[in-house]
Write an enzyme that holds these catalytic residues in place. Structure first.
Site, short mmCIF file in Angstrom:
data_model
loop_
_atom_site.label_atom_id
_atom_site.label_comp_id
_atom_site.label_asym_id
_atom_site.label_seq_id
_atom_site.Cartn_x
_atom_site.Cartn_y
_atom_site.Cartn_z
N SER A 196 124.88 39.31 45.16
CA SER A 196 123.88 40.26 44.68
C SER A 196 124.47 41.65 44.74
O SER A 196 125.42 41.90 45.50
CB SER A 196 122.62 40.20 45.56
OG SER A 196 121.73 41.27 45.28
N TYR A 234 118.74 40.64 54.09
CA TYR A 234 119.11 40.06 52.79
C TYR A 234 120.51 40.55 52.39
O TYR A 234 121.37 39.75 51.99
CB TYR A 234 118.08 40.44 51.73
CG TYR A 234 118.41 39.91 50.35
CD1 TYR A 234 118.33 38.55 50.08
CD2 TYR A 234 118.81 40.77 49.33
CE1 TYR A 234 118.63 38.05 48.81
CE2 TYR A 234 119.10 40.29 48.07
CZ TYR A 234 119.02 38.93 47.81
OH TYR A 234 119.32 38.45 46.57
#
Length: 243
Positions: free
Chosen positions: A142, A155
């Site tokens: 990501s 995350y």
């Protein structure tokens, strides 16, 4: 079996979002896709739709937090097709929260799915790829693996880990190709896992700038269709307007 130049491609988290879009794109390009997800009803429907459109698709129940499940997923493909050309480690969760919210269960879930799930996927396919002397592992990270924002500390940590694991595997490999795909704002169901209403609404508001999941699928297709001697190591794909 896939078409002459097609590959046998395993996709985790294939029931929606990037996994689903990637499955459709790769199947349309002549690859055989093996869909894995916990929501078996969804991947069964997706496989039927792909086959109705002339593609090759199979499905198998998969919980990436279970090593046994992940090994069974890979074994299914090996038993039927005697090879695994590509693994797309796509399954992921994103229950964002501030650290002082002490959402420990959410932290554990992200570690289990986003890190352990990637490692289990590698463990399930690497022996057969090594035996054949070729293969390709695509890990979904990501842009949060390149930067840290408030509410995304854990995350981001998991996605930094995906990049580190991928780079380690790449340096250890001379016959296995390794690609990291880092999506920016992309339309998916990841926001559904955010329990904090304010954070969820803020993220959903930002999703007005999001690109379609097919943009990530196209990047994956590009990486896996390069000549064997070409290893596309990392691709970052984000909306033009994303800061």
């Amino acid at each position: 079996m896939p078409e002459a130049d097609g590959k046998v491609v395993l996709i985790t988290g294939a029931s929606s979002g990037i996994g689903e879009a990637t499955a459709r794109i790769l199947a349309a390009a002549g690859h055989l896709v093996v869909l894995g997800a916990r929501r078996v009803d969804r991947i069964e429907v997706l496989a039927k739709e792909i086959r109705a459109e002339g593609g090759n698709a199979e499905y198998h129940a998969l919980d990436v937090t279970s090593l046994e499940d992940t090994q069974a997923f890979a074994a299914h493909a090996l038993e039927r097709h005697e090879r695994i050309d590509v693994l797309v480690n796509n399954a992921g969760v994103m229950p964002l929260s501030r650290l002082d919210a002490l959402a420990v269960q959410d932290w554990d879930q992200m570690i289990d799915v986003n890190i352990r799930g990637v490692l289990y996927g590698i463990a399930a396919v690497l022996p057969s790829m090594r035996e054949r002397g070729q293969g390709h592992i695509v890990n979904l990270a990501s842009v949060s693996g390149h930067r840290v924002d408030p509410t995304a500390a854990v995350y981001s940590a998991t996605k930094y880990a995906v990049r580190a694991i991928s780079e380690g595997l790449r340096q250890e490999s001379r016959d296995i190709r390794v690609t990291v795909i880092s999506p920016g704002l992309t339309r998916s169901e990841l926001t559904d896992g955010i329990s904090d209403n304010d954070i969820r609404e803020a993220v959903r508001d930002s999703m007005r700038e999001a690109i379609p999941a097919s943009a990530i699928g196209a990047a994956i297709q590009y990486a896996i269709t390069q000549p064997q001697q070409v290893d596309v190591n990392e691709i970052v794909v984000r909306p033009t307007v994303q800061g």
